[in-house]
Scaffold this motif. Structure first.
Motif, PDB file in Angstrom:
ATOM      1  N   ARG A 245      47.495  58.597  10.221  1.00 20.56           N
ATOM      2  CA  ARG A 245      48.038  59.332   9.853  1.00 20.56           C
ATOM      3  C   ARG A 245      48.603  59.722   8.377  1.00 20.56           C
ATOM      4  NH1 ARG A 245      48.042  64.813  11.704  1.00 20.56           N
ATOM      5  NH2 ARG A 245      50.209  65.538  11.166  1.00 20.56           N
TER       6      ARG A 245
ATOM      7  N   THR B 238      44.829  62.858  11.197  1.00 21.44           N
ATOM      8  CA  THR B 238      44.992  62.138  11.935  1.00 21.44           C
ATOM      9  C   THR B 238      43.283  61.687  11.965  1.00 21.44           C
ATOM     10  OG1 THR B 238      46.593  62.447  13.026  1.00 21.44           O
ATOM     11  CG2 THR B 238      45.751  60.998  13.931  1.00 21.44           C
TER      12      THR B 238
ATOM     13  N   ASN C 247      50.013  53.754   8.691  1.00 19.46           N
ATOM     14  CA  ASN C 247      48.072  53.673   9.733  1.00 19.46           C
ATOM     15  C   ASN C 247      48.413  51.760  10.733  1.00 19.46           C
ATOM     16  OD1 ASN C 247      48.634  51.442   7.647  1.00 19.46           O
ATOM     17  ND2 ASN C 247      46.973  52.146   5.776  1.00 19.46           N
TER      18      ASN C 247
END
Length: 348
Positions: A36, A47, A341
């Protein structure tokens, strides 16, 4: 019949002996997760599923043959893989991560082909995130130029490493530019010293890359880039401390080409399977009045087995008004960026 059987036995013994002197293995890393990204530009808020967040996904082949007298031949062919799409990494190269062959012996080691640079190796050894995850130091050092060829990897490279003496190893590299009519264009040279003894690890690396492209957001000018990196780690048992400093001359940037970096970090084991990583990295284009970029990062990796682990990390990059490090297309000057992440990695 007896002679035939005896001859077959001899051939079997010979081939078995040869096989014992030669080894070829297949290895790989499969790494994928969700990332993200948030910055001030709506186009930069995404995303996505991304491959190679903790370690670049790859398929590799490596081999070694004993030539006798303490000398051996060796090779590595390593192909990058984008697991999210099934395509090849490094711009579609077949063996874009590494492709070299060499000799190893009492004289040291000699490798020829596409290789990781001395700068890449040194930075990897001092970065708590091992130049991956949200805290990847390559994204910051040299205003992001450390993350691209020829600072990352170099084609047409001849590299020699000395034997290890009291923990000290020296490496010298030369990469041919292969540009007709200009012997020095796109040529690069590197020099490194590495020391490892017990809990102490020290790294020194210098790389000069001629006629390279400008980073995003700084036009299309070309020039010679130079980087001098020094750093190290020390394992205190309860935690490992990381420290690094670099001076860079980014000739590809028309203005603000004098650049310096500072890294401070820590790795803390959590039980037998976990590890927490944290780092602070500053990039400063010293010719600019507002030229600082700071990246703060925190991450965690947890082993599920010897070959499989899960991970997560988060980073925050703050830019002064004259710089746009890690922003969307490298053009959102003075803006901040957040990255998160989470994923899984399997090695074989």
């Amino acid at each position: 019949m007896k002679k035939a059987v005896a001859g077959l036995a001899v051939l079997t013994a010979i081939s078995g002996g040869a096989a014992a002197q030669t080894s070829v293995s297949v290895y790989g890393v499969m790494d994928i997760g969700i990332a993200r990204r948030d910055d001030s530009n709506p186009a930069g808020k995404t995303t996505s599923m991304e491959s190679g967040q903790q370690s670049g996904s790859r398929l590799g082949f490596k081999g070694r043959e004993d030539l006798g007298g303490g000398m051996a031949a060796q090779f590595v062919l390593e192909s990058g893989i984008n697991l999210d799409s099934g395509t090849s990494g490094q711009g579609g190269r077949l063996f874009g991560r590494q492709a070299w062959v060499g000799l190893d012996g009492q004289f040291g080691g000699l490798k020829l082909g596409r290789q990781q640079t001395v700068l890449y190796t040194a930075l990897d050894r001092i970065d708590p995130f091992h130049i991956n995850l949200a805290g990847n130091s390559q994204k910051v050092f040299g205003y992001g130029t450390y993350a691209a060829d020829p600072f990352l990897r170099a084609d047409n490279t001849i590299a020699y490493s000395t034997p290890t003496v009291a923990g000290l190893v020296g490496t010298l590299s030369y990469s041919l530019g292969e540009q007709a009519g200009d012997y020095s264009a796109k040529r690069s040279t590197g020099l490194a010293l590495s020391y490892g003894n017990g809990p102490l690890n020290l790294q020194l690396a210098y790389l000069k890359a001629n006629t390279v492209n400008a980073p995003a957001g700084f036009g299309t000018s070309n020039g010679d880039n130079r980087a001098l990196l020094v750093g190290g780690t020390y394992d205190f048992g309860l935690a490992t401390a990381h420290l690094g400093y670099a001076e860079n001359r980014l000739g590809s940037i028309a203005a603000g080409g004098n650049d310096r970096n500072l890294l401070a970090g820590v790795t803390v084991p959590v039980g037998a399977a976990g590890s927490v990583m944290a780092s602070f990295i500053r990039n400063e284009l010293t010719d600019l009045a507002e030229g600082r970029s700071d990246q703060y990062a925190l991450g965690y990796s947890h082993k599920l087995s010897k070959r499989t682990n899960v991970y997560t990390s988060v980073s925050y990059t703050r830019n002064d008004s004259d710089v746009a490090l890690n922003t969307y297309r490298g053009e959102q000057f003075g803006q901040s960026v957040r990255l998160f992440n989470v994923g899984v990695r399997h090695s074989f």
